[in-house]
Design a protein around this motif. Sequence first.
Motif: not given
Length: 248
Positions: A86-94, A112-118, A165-170, A198-200
């Motif tokens: 879900m994080v890779n798809m643009g959704m992240v939860q704090v 560390s939040g950018a780890y998966s984005r390489k 993570t550059k989310p679409n939804i936070l 533009g982030v929801a």
Amino acid sequence: MSSASGNILELKNVKVVYDNVILALHDVTLNVPKGKIVALLGGNGAGKSTTLKSISTMLASERGKVTGGSINYDGNVIEKQNPSQMVNMGMVQVLEGRRCFGHLTVEENIISGAYSRKLSRGDINQELEKIYGYFIRLKERRKSQAGFTSGGEQQMIAVARAMMTKPNILMLDEPTAGVSPIVMDELFNRIIDIANTGVAIVMVEQNAKQALQIADTGYVLVQGENKFKDTGTALLNNPEVRQAFLGG
């Protein structure tokens, strides 16, 4: 791409059960347009955090599962994804509780939040500058050990790390819990700034009045189902909502 309705996230009649026995949600419907702030309110045990975890697919770690209804994100039904997907798809939860890595610096926590984005180091530095544009205080303390920062600063770190993570939804679970009024105002202002890009935002918040003041839409849950839905301003002025949830 969002759905034909213009919502990037839609929950329809969602039902959640824990341990195959405990009914936590039995009828939750929620619509989140891109770039808008949605506040999710209600008393203890109303199902607010469970709703967030059903969206971010974190229920399995607590022996919960969606057993009815549908969750649609960006035109796709969420079914068997896991939180990292879900994080890779643009959704992240704090999550609630300022979960920082205390032994790392403020900047190392954020990165560390950018780890998966390489990302390359240059791209990381560009992203950091954007984040520091929101959180000037974190830039000033970027070399400090995170474990020695204040509670409010640690909450800012958690939000900043999520933004990497550059989310679409936070999704934010009690972002202002335990922070001073000054820091609470600062966090709410940053949430507005993030939504304006533009982030929801989907936000569970104990400071209901303040949350509704910045929310485009508010939902009030009672015992696992929708009780009220309206604009933030309308809910602030609703006598029944004020009496039951806003202290009169």
